[in-house]
Design a protein around this motif. Structure first.
Motif, mmCIF file in Angstrom:
data_model
loop_
_atom_site.group_PDB
_atom_site.id
_atom_site.type_symbol
_atom_site.label_atom_id
_atom_site.label_comp_id
_atom_site.label_asym_id
_atom_site.label_seq_id
_atom_site.Cartn_x
_atom_site.Cartn_y
_atom_site.Cartn_z
ATOM 1 N N GLY A 61 0.830 -1.199 0.000
ATOM 2 C CA GLY A 61 0.000 0.000 0.000
ATOM 3 C C GLY A 61 0.865 1.250 0.000
ATOM 4 N N ALA A 62 0.236 2.381 -0.026
ATOM 5 C CA ALA A 62 0.977 3.650 -0.038
ATOM 6 C C ALA A 62 0.218 4.707 0.758
ATOM 7 N N GLU A 63 0.971 5.609 1.306
ATOM 8 C CA GLU A 63 0.402 6.729 2.045
ATOM 9 C C GLU A 63 1.034 8.007 1.508
ATOM 10 N N ILE A 64 0.202 8.939 1.069
ATOM 11 C CA ILE A 64 0.691 10.187 0.492
ATOM 12 C C ILE A 64 0.145 11.354 1.304
ATOM 13 N N LYS A 65 1.044 12.246 1.684
ATOM 14 C CA LYS A 65 0.659 13.413 2.474
ATOM 15 C C LYS A 65 0.752 14.666 1.617
ATOM 16 N N CYS A 66 -0.306 15.455 1.607
ATOM 17 C CA CYS A 66 -0.311 16.701 0.845
ATOM 18 C C CYS A 66 0.584 17.720 1.546
ATOM 19 N N GLN A 67 1.549 18.269 0.819
ATOM 20 C CA GLN A 67 2.476 19.214 1.436
ATOM 21 C C GLN A 67 1.828 20.574 1.698
ATOM 22 N N PHE A 68 0.692 20.850 1.052
ATOM 23 C CA PHE A 68 0.034 22.140 1.238
ATOM 24 C C PHE A 68 -0.858 22.184 2.473
ATOM 25 N N CYS A 69 -1.513 21.068 2.798
ATOM 26 C CA CYS A 69 -2.460 21.098 3.915
ATOM 27 C C CYS A 69 -2.235 20.002 4.941
ATOM 28 N N GLY A 70 -1.350 19.060 4.637
ATOM 29 C CA GLY A 70 -1.040 18.015 5.597
ATOM 30 C C GLY A 70 -1.988 16.841 5.597
ATOM 31 N N LYS A 71 -3.019 16.857 4.753
ATOM 32 C CA LYS A 71 -3.968 15.753 4.714
ATOM 33 C C LYS A 71 -3.304 14.512 4.121
ATOM 34 N N THR A 72 -3.618 13.351 4.692
ATOM 35 C CA THR A 72 -2.992 12.099 4.268
ATOM 36 C C THR A 72 -3.998 11.236 3.518
ATOM 37 N N TYR A 73 -3.550 10.653 2.403
ATOM 38 C CA TYR A 73 -4.392 9.770 1.596
ATOM 39 C C TYR A 73 -3.758 8.374 1.570
ATOM 40 N N HIS A 74 -4.593 7.358 1.790
ATOM 41 C CA HIS A 74 -4.130 5.974 1.829
ATOM 42 C C HIS A 74 -4.573 5.243 0.558
ATOM 43 N N PHE A 75 -3.670 4.456 0.004
ATOM 44 C CA PHE A 75 -3.959 3.640 -1.180
ATOM 45 C C PHE A 75 -3.643 2.182 -0.847
ATOM 46 N N SER A 76 -4.638 1.322 -1.022
ATOM 47 C CA SER A 76 -4.454 -0.102 -0.739
ATOM 48 C C SER A 76 -3.709 -0.776 -1.892
ATOM 49 N N GLU A 77 -3.329 -2.040 -1.674
ATOM 50 C CA GLU A 77 -2.673 -2.803 -2.745
ATOM 51 C C GLU A 77 -3.567 -2.866 -3.982
ATOM 52 N N ASP A 78 -4.844 -3.150 -3.751
ATOM 53 C CA ASP A 78 -5.761 -3.276 -4.890
ATOM 54 C C ASP A 78 -5.889 -1.957 -5.648
ATOM 55 N N GLU A 79 -5.930 -0.853 -4.913
ATOM 56 C CA GLU A 79 -6.030 0.457 -5.580
ATOM 57 C C GLU A 79 -4.775 0.737 -6.407
ATOM 58 N N LEU A 80 -3.625 0.369 -5.871
ATOM 59 C CA LEU A 80 -2.381 0.578 -6.613
ATOM 60 C C LEU A 80 -2.319 -0.316 -7.854
ATOM 61 N N LYS A 81 -2.826 -1.537 -7.719
ATOM 62 C CA LYS A 81 -2.857 -2.446 -8.884
ATOM 63 C C LYS A 81 -3.768 -1.874 -9.974
#
Length: 292
Positions: free
Chosen positions: A264-284
């Motif tokens: 999976g992956a976790e991406i944090k927005c550098q402008f507001c700090g909000k974090t978005y999670h991506f599962s294995e299936d979403e990445l596939k």
């Protein structure tokens, strides 16, 4: 007092004026990024100035202003669509310096002056328009005044301020820009220079409850004509869909590592700090859509 800016003309003195108060939106940025006082001042000054620069345009062009002077704060970057909404960040939010002789926030020390101020205007054309000037002091107001003169050939006064309390909360923030029109005379310049001599700090005036209109009236009296106002906000337009699109530009081998090793992956927005999670299936699914 809510955050807003005002745009006006002083026909008798052949200049146009912009003034704003931005305390609330700077406090939002402070909370989102855990800014220390000097970082709040640097980001707040640049956001105030960029919002006023956005008001100089009549369309919703995307305007991005950034600077990096080699100081401990790193890059300071803000962006707006000239609609009163702005977002921004600093490289290191945990910096704080004061000048020994005055005790004031040492923004110039935090920013440094061994670098550049860059302005990018994206008007929806094939390529955005980019202008860049060397930093003069790192205090941001001086640097923007130099930018207007050197890059746009518009003599300008730029006054910016952020006042931070002992509890690190922003007590006032905002500023004003005065720009000479082509018809300006030496008498107009002398008048403005004399008015600005010993003029109080804009952060002090805002902290005393003065409105942007009142500050401009202190300078120009009833000669200033106010044309329009605009509400101002800190607002980030990030979304999971946008980050999904960004992930399609990532090389397959890196996506494979996220899927097979990180699960999976976790991406944090550098402008507001909000974090978005991506599962294995979403990445596939993102990887499959790349090659669909």
């Amino acid at each position: 007092m809510k955050d807003y800016l005002v745009r006006g003309l002083v026909n008798k003195r052949n200049c146009r004026v912009f003034a704003c108060t931005t305390k609330d939106l700077v406090n939002v940025a402070r909370e989102k990024h855990d800014l220390w006082p000097c970082a709040s001042a640097a980001l707040g000054r640049l956001m105030s100035a960029t919002l006023m620069m956005g008001a100089m345009n009549k369309s919703n062009d995307k305007l991005t202003v950034s600077l990096n002077g080699g100081g401990p704060i790193g890059t300071v970057l803000v962006t707006t669509h000239c609609d009163g909404k702005i977002k921004g960040f600093v490289g290191d939010p945990h910096v704080h310096y004061t000048y020994n002789d005055t005790g004031k926030l040492a923004v110039g020390v935090c920013v440094g002056r061994d670098g550049y101020l860059q302005v990018i205007r994206d008007m929806g054309l094939k390529e955005p328009i980019t202008s860049q000037v060397p930093l003069q002091t790192g205090e941001i107001g001086d640097d923007l005044a130099y930018y207007f003169s050197a890059s746009e050939q518009v003599p300008s006064v730029v006054s910016l301020g952020v006042l931070v309390g002992e509890d690190n909360v922003v007590k006032s923030a905002g500023g004003f820009i005065i720009q000479l029109l082509p018809e300006a005379t030496d008498d107009d310049i002398t008048f403005i220079e004399n008015k600005l001599k010993d003029f109080p700090a804009v952060s002090q005036l805002l902290d005393e409850g003065k409105s942007p209109e009142e500050i401009m009236t202190m300078l120009f009296g009833d000669e200033v004509e106010f044309l329009e106002t605009q509400d101002l906000f800190f607002e980030c337009d990030c979304s999971k869909d946008k980050f999904s699109g960004a992930l399609t530009t990532v090389p397959d081998e890196q996506l494979d590592a996220m899927i097979n090793e990180d699960h999976g992956a976790e991406i944090k927005c550098q402008f507001c700090g909000k974090t978005y999670h991506f599962s294995e299936d979403e990445l596939k699914e993102i990887k499959a859509n790349k090659h669909a």
